[in-house]
Structure formats: C-alpha cells, structure tokens
Design an enzyme around this catalytic site. Structure first.
Site, PDB file in Angstrom:
ATOM      1  N   HIS A 210       0.789  -1.244   0.000  1.00 46.15           N
ATOM      2  CA  HIS A 210       0.000   0.000   0.000  1.00 46.15           C
ATOM      3  C   HIS A 210       0.817   1.289   0.000  1.00 46.15           C
ATOM      4  CE1 HIS A 210       1.060  -0.213   4.286  1.00 46.15           C
ATOM      5  NE2 HIS A 210       0.911   1.100   4.271  1.00 46.15           N
ATOM      6  N   ARG A 212       2.788   4.739  -0.365  1.00 49.46           N
ATOM      7  CA  ARG A 212       2.708   5.805  -1.371  1.00 49.46           C
ATOM      8  C   ARG A 212       3.896   5.791  -2.329  1.00 49.46           C
ATOM      9  NH1 ARG A 212      -1.018  10.568  -0.096  1.00 49.46           N
ATOM     10  NH2 ARG A 212      -2.214   9.644   1.582  1.00 49.46           N
ATOM     11  N   HIS A 243      -5.883  -2.900   0.757  1.00 48.44           N
ATOM     12  CA  HIS A 243      -6.038  -1.603   1.418  1.00 48.44           C
ATOM     13  C   HIS A 243      -7.113  -0.786   0.704  1.00 48.44           C
ATOM     14  CE1 HIS A 243      -4.896   2.438   2.742  1.00 48.44           C
ATOM     15  NE2 HIS A 243      -4.043   1.916   3.605  1.00 48.44           N
TER      16      HIS A 243
HETATM   17  C1  UD1 Z   1      -1.466   5.903   5.770  1.00 49.43           C
HETATM   18  C2  UD1 Z   1      -0.103   6.420   6.261  1.00 49.43           C
HETATM   19  C3  UD1 Z   1       0.952   5.332   6.096  1.00 49.43           C
HETATM   20  C4  UD1 Z   1       0.511   4.023   6.712  1.00 49.43           C
HETATM   21  C5  UD1 Z   1      -0.848   3.638   6.188  1.00 49.43           C
HETATM   22  C6  UD1 Z   1      -1.332   2.417   6.920  1.00 49.43           C
HETATM   23  C7  UD1 Z   1       0.269   8.818   5.880  1.00 49.43           C
HETATM   24  C8  UD1 Z   1       0.650   9.854   4.932  1.00 49.43           C
HETATM   25  N1  UD1 Z   1       0.293   7.567   5.441  1.00 49.43           N
HETATM   26  O1  UD1 Z   1      -1.321   5.708   4.364  1.00 49.43           O
HETATM   27  O2  UD1 Z   1       2.147   5.758   6.734  1.00 49.43           O
HETATM   28  O3  UD1 Z   1       1.449   3.029   6.365  1.00 49.43           O
HETATM   29  O4  UD1 Z   1      -1.775   4.710   6.434  1.00 49.43           O
HETATM   30  O5  UD1 Z   1      -2.366   1.780   6.267  1.00 49.43           O
HETATM   31  O6  UD1 Z   1      -0.009   9.112   7.011  1.00 49.43           O
HETATM   32  N2  UD1 Z   1      -9.260   4.929   2.831  1.00 49.43           N
HETATM   33  C9  UD1 Z   1     -10.577   4.608   3.037  1.00 49.43           C
HETATM   34  N3  UD1 Z   1     -10.934   4.070   4.247  1.00 49.43           N
HETATM   35  C10 UD1 Z   1     -10.039   3.826   5.246  1.00 49.43           C
HETATM   36  C11 UD1 Z   1      -8.696   4.142   5.008  1.00 49.43           C
HETATM   37  C12 UD1 Z   1      -8.321   4.708   3.805  1.00 49.43           C
HETATM   38  O7  UD1 Z   1     -11.415   4.795   2.176  1.00 49.43           O
HETATM   39  O8  UD1 Z   1     -10.437   3.317   6.301  1.00 49.43           O
HETATM   40  C13 UD1 Z   1      -8.870   5.518   1.527  1.00 49.43           C
HETATM   41  C14 UD1 Z   1      -9.308   6.978   1.386  1.00 49.43           C
HETATM   42  O9  UD1 Z   1      -9.666   7.234   0.054  1.00 49.43           O
HETATM   43  C15 UD1 Z   1      -8.021   7.744   1.726  1.00 49.43           C
HETATM   44  C16 UD1 Z   1      -6.986   6.818   1.111  1.00 49.43           C
HETATM   45  O10 UD1 Z   1      -7.457   5.512   1.396  1.00 49.43           O
HETATM   46  O11 UD1 Z   1      -8.019   9.048   1.194  1.00 49.43           O
HETATM   47  C17 UD1 Z   1      -5.570   6.986   1.597  1.00 49.43           C
HETATM   48  O12 UD1 Z   1      -5.500   7.041   3.008  1.00 49.43           O
HETATM   49  P1  UD1 Z   1      -4.274   7.831   3.705  1.00 49.43           P
HETATM   50  O13 UD1 Z   1      -4.409   7.710   5.180  1.00 49.43           O
HETATM   51  O14 UD1 Z   1      -4.161   9.191   3.139  1.00 49.43           O
HETATM   52  O15 UD1 Z   1      -3.008   7.049   3.189  1.00 49.43           O
HETATM   53  P2  UD1 Z   1      -2.547   5.550   3.378  1.00 49.43           P
HETATM   54  O16 UD1 Z   1      -1.957   5.096   2.108  1.00 49.43           O
HETATM   55  O17 UD1 Z   1      -3.633   4.787   4.008  1.00 49.43           O
HETATM   56  N1  UDP Z   2      -3.612  -5.383   9.111  1.00 44.85           N
HETATM   57  C1  UDP Z   2      -4.930  -5.724   9.365  1.00 44.85           C
HETATM   58  N2  UDP Z   2      -5.752  -6.038   8.317  1.00 44.85           N
HETATM   59  C2  UDP Z   2      -5.319  -6.012   7.033  1.00 44.85           C
HETATM   60  C3  UDP Z   2      -3.970  -5.639   6.770  1.00 44.85           C
HETATM   61  C4  UDP Z   2      -3.156  -5.309   7.831  1.00 44.85           C
HETATM   62  O1  UDP Z   2      -5.356  -5.774  10.517  1.00 44.85           O
HETATM   63  O2  UDP Z   2      -6.107  -6.318   6.142  1.00 44.85           O
HETATM   64  C5  UDP Z   2      -2.743  -5.051  10.239  1.00 44.85           C
HETATM   65  C6  UDP Z   2      -1.409  -5.748  10.275  1.00 44.85           C
HETATM   66  O3  UDP Z   2      -1.500  -7.007  10.902  1.00 44.85           O
HETATM   67  C7  UDP Z   2      -0.566  -4.760  11.066  1.00 44.85           C
HETATM   68  C8  UDP Z   2      -1.107  -3.423  10.617  1.00 44.85           C
HETATM   69  O4  UDP Z   2      -2.421  -3.677  10.127  1.00 44.85           O
HETATM   70  O5  UDP Z   2      -0.802  -4.884  12.461  1.00 44.85           O
HETATM   71  C9  UDP Z   2      -0.239  -2.844   9.532  1.00 44.85           C
HETATM   72  O6  UDP Z   2      -0.915  -1.819   8.908  1.00 44.85           O
HETATM   73  P1  UDP Z   2      -0.537  -1.296   7.467  1.00 44.85           P
HETATM   74  O7  UDP Z   2       0.133  -2.351   6.712  1.00 44.85           O
HETATM   75  O8  UDP Z   2      -1.777  -0.691   6.911  1.00 44.85           O
HETATM   76  O9  UDP Z   2       0.450  -0.074   7.773  1.00 44.85           O
HETATM   77  P2  UDP Z   2       2.013   0.041   8.086  1.00 44.85           P
HETATM   78  O10 UDP Z   2       2.356  -0.899   9.194  1.00 44.85           O
HETATM   79  O11 UDP Z   2       2.743  -0.247   6.832  1.00 44.85           O
HETATM   80  O12 UDP Z   2       2.181   1.467   8.475  1.00 44.85           O
END
Ligand code: UD1
Ligand code: UDP
Length: 381
Positions: A210, A212, A243
């Site tokens: 996932h 960026r 994600h």
């Molecule tokens: C964010 C964090 C990243 C972390 C990741 C964990 C930042 C910049 N990035 O990235 O460090 O590894 O979370 O997963 O802080 N969305 C939904 N529902 C949700 C979550 C996300 O619809 O419950 C969608 C939305 O369109 C949102 C997009 O995902 O705008 C991106 O979410 P965002 O928190 O900006 O970035 P992540 O890639 O999730």
């Molecule tokens: N995780 C979860 N459900 C999922 C994918 C990940 O509960 O479908 C959990 C995973 O076990 C870990 C955390 O989410 O505890 C990691 O989150 P993510 O990979 O979104 O972010 P990162 O750790 O890279 O910031």
C-alpha cells in the site's frame, strides 16, 4: 495529587493496533486518566481496530476524505486538535510512529505547550523520500518530542547519533503486546474463505502492499511478479486483503484480478489478520507492521521495498529485502516456495521487536517522567 491526564492520539490502522494495548495499560493505572483522541485519518480501517480492542475514543476528529492529500490531512488534523486539547486538557500527548496524524498530533501538542511522548521512536532509513512521507514525519516528531519509546536498541542508537540525549527508553514494540491478545490456536475466522484455505497442503502466501512511494511503476512491478508466482506454482494460494486506498484497489484489481488462486479480499480485522499470518506459509509485504509481526510468528517475510527502517529481522535472517523489480521478487519468492532448506532457514520465530511488555514499560516511563514512579529497565532483545 490529581490523576495524570495522558492523551493518546492516533488515526490510521497500524497506529490504532499498536496504541490499543497502551491505551488499555494506561487506563489500568490508578495514577493515570487515559484519554483517547482519534483523527480518523482512516475511517473504516480505524473503526475496525477500535471494535476489535473495545476502545471508545473520547474525541473523534473524523477527518478522512477520499483520495486525501498530505496537506489536507495535516491541516484538518491541526485544526481539529485545537478543540480536543482545549477540552481534554492533557498533561502529556502520546503519538505513534510516522503517519501524518503522528506529525500533526505532535505539532499541535507543541503549539499548546503540551509534552509529547513518541511511541515507536528512532526508526530511520535516512532517505528523505523513502518511505514517503513517513521518514520525514518521524524525524520531525523527534525534534518535538520529550519522551522517546524505542522498540529496539538500534533505534536508540539512531537517536543518540542525532544528538537526542534525554528521555530515551528501549521498550520493545507494542505490536508484540497486541499480538499476544489476538492470536490463538482455536481461532475461527468470520471471513469464510480463511476457514476453507488448505493451509497444510497448499502454500498460502499472505500479501499486502500500500505504500505511497510504491504507487505507479513499483506497485505494477510488484503485482506482475506476484501474478507470475501464482501462475507458475500451482501449490500457491495467494491471499491479499487490499487496502482501501483507491489507487491500491485499482492497481490490485487490474494486475491480480480474475485468477482462481489469487484471493483479493477486503481489509481484515486485526485479529483475523494476525491469525491468518500465524497459519500462512510466508508473507510478502511493504507494510511496516507486518515486518514486525511475521518474525514473531515464525513466518519468512519478503519486503517489497528498496530499503527498510526495520533491519533487525533482516539481521536475524527471517526477513529479506526483495526490492520493487519484477524479476527479483519473482525469483526470491519462487526460491522460498521450492527450496525447503532456504525456507527453513528463514522460518524461525524471533522477537527482535519485543517481549510483549512494551506497554508496561511505557506506562512506567510516563510515571517516572512526572516523578511518580521508578524508571523502568530497558528491553533487551
Ligand atoms: C497511511 C499512512 C501510512 C501508513 C498507512 C497504513 C500517511 C501519509 N500515510 O497511508 O504511513 O502506512 O496509512 O495503512 O499518514 N481509505 C478509506 N478508508 C479507510 C482508510 C483509507 O477509504 O479506512 C482511503 C481513502 O480514500 C483515503 C486513502 O485511502 O483518502 C488513503 O488514506 P491515507 O491515510 O491518506 O493514506 P494511506 O496510504 O492509508
Ligand atoms: N492489518 C490488518 N488487516 C489487514 C492488513 C493489515 O489488521 O487487512 C494489520 C497488520 O496485521 C498490522 C497493521 O495492520 O498490524 C499494519 O498496517 P498497514 O500495513 O496498513 O500499515 P504500516 O504498518 O505499513 O504502516
């Protein structure tokens, strides 16, 4: 003496999973009022964690919008935090890790002259744009924080090199505390596919991707490699809880959709994910949290990135950097599928990231900081 008001701030899935056991530990301490403010940078993925761990936030900024930009997250967090801090009046704010919520939470605490504790402090790649924006977020939080809770000694050394002198504790990672409460042998999945997977006969590969900095070509290369792995190894069942980011959803559907042994499923609740990880053959991921959890569960991890701020599992031999190029990923995955010795060498349970008592140490350290207890002994991995 009144209770110490400690406010945990988090907003994304991984922060929530790693802060949930700490919120509970703090709530169990007589001297502490444990407050919880969520930004809801993630909405559904955050709520799922709150439900699994039974946490009701005291404040919810509800900031998430589809395809949100970094600036929008930051500004909405900062604006929302003002009211949370003025209303809940914390003595200390705890932030976690490296997200935009983490940085904004720390900056807002600073604006209100509230002390900051950084949980999961001291991780570094020393590459400004990788991971992006996380590497910069954690460096900026280092500049603001008063207390640093490092998962490992290596993380503490990083902070010392940068001139941080006071307030460093080596605690282990709270994710290991969380794992202790979620994984069990008798676990029954609510996602039916996961009950039906033939874990013993087939090789179940657990995938997440996932980040960026992987958007675009790297993610396309990763997914092309994964499809080849599934196509060329009939014994593989690939499970990918995708994600909710629309960019990730679209790329996964385009490159991995429509294959009978590739299962693109909705994000899993944390307990489902942890139990799937405990049963799978190996993990391929660009996630930070999975790199910490898989070694504890004895699962090899191929890291789908060019670098990692978590070198401890690589040093222990249970994780390997696979990069973001198709052939390298394909070759490394195929070797672990076909070569028993190579697999066995990586499939050892090691816990460089903690012993499950990180939250206890952090709560002790908080009390020590405010003159209400003894300094905890550091975690030694
Ligand atoms: C964010 C964090 C990243 C972390 C990741 C964990 C930042 C910049 N990035 O990235 O460090 O590894 O979370 O997963 O802080 N969305 C939904 N529902 C949700 C979550 C996300 O619809 O419950 C969608 C939305 O369109 C949102 C997009 O995902 O705008 C991106 O979410 P965002 O928190 O900006 O970035 P992540 O890639 O999730
Ligand atoms: N995780 C979860 N459900 C999922 C994918 C990940 O509960 O479908 C959990 C995973 O076990 C870990 C955390 O989410 O505890 C990691 O989150 P993510 O990979 O979104 O972010 P990162 O750790 O890279 O910031």
């Amino acid at each position: 003496m009144g209770k110490l008001r400690v406010m945990s701030v988090f907003g994304t899935r991984p922060e929530a999973i790693k802060m949930a056991p700490l919120v509970k530990e703090l709530a169990g301490r007589e001297e502490i009022a444990s407050l919880c403010c969520v930004t809801a940078q993630h909405r559904e993925m955050l709520d799922s964690v709150l439900q699994v761990f039974g946490i009701t936030p005291d404040w919810d900024l509800n900031i998430m919008t589809p395809r949100q930009t970094l600036s929008a997250i930051t500004s909405r967090c900062l604006t929302g935090m003002d009211a949370a801090i003025e209303s809940l009046r914390p003595d200390l704010i705890l932030v976690h890790g490296d997200t935009t919520t983490t940085f904004s939470g720390a900056l807002s605490a600073f604006y209100h002259k509230v002390a900051v504790g950084h949980v999961e402090a001291g991780l570094r790649t020393y590459d400004k744009y990788s991971p992006y924006p996380e590497e910069m977020n954690r460096k900026l939080v280092t500049a603001i924080a008063d207390l640093y809770f490092c998962p490992t000694e290596n993380n503490r050394q990083n902070l010392l090199k940068e001139g941080v002198r006071d307030g460093i504790f080596v605690t282990g990672n709270t994710v290991i505390d969380a794992l202790k409460t979620t994984v069990s042998k008798e676990y029954h999945f609510t996602t039916d596919l996961l009950n039906r997977l033939p874990y013993g006969e087939k090789k179940v590969l657990l995938v997440t991707c996932h980040r960026r900095e992987n958007y675009g070509r790297p993610m396309e290369q990763i997914m092309t490699a994964l499809r080849r792995v599934a196509e060329d190894h009939p014994e593989v069942e690939l499970v990918y809880p995708v994600h909710l980011s629309p960019v990730v959803q679209e790329t996964a559907a385009r490159y991995l959709g429509g294959h009978p042994r590739i299962h693109l499923i909705a994000p899993l609740a944390a307990d489902e994910m942890h139990n799937l990880m405990a049963r799978c053959y190996m993990v391929l991921t660009d996630s930070g949290g999975l790199q910490e959890e898989a070694p504890a569960l004895g699962k090899p991890v191929l890291v789908l990135r060019r670098e990692t701020e978590r070198p401890e599992a690589v040093a222990a031999g249970t994780a390997a950097l696979a990069g973001v190029e198709e052939d390298a990923i394909y070759n490394m995955a195929s070797r672990l599928i076909r070569d028993r010795a190579a697999y066995a060498a990586m499939a050892q349970a090691v816990n460089p990231y903690g012993d499950g008592n990180a939250c206890h140490r952090i709560a002790d350290a908080v009390l020590w900081h405010f003159g209400r207890g003894d300094r905890p002994a550091d975690f030694r991995g």
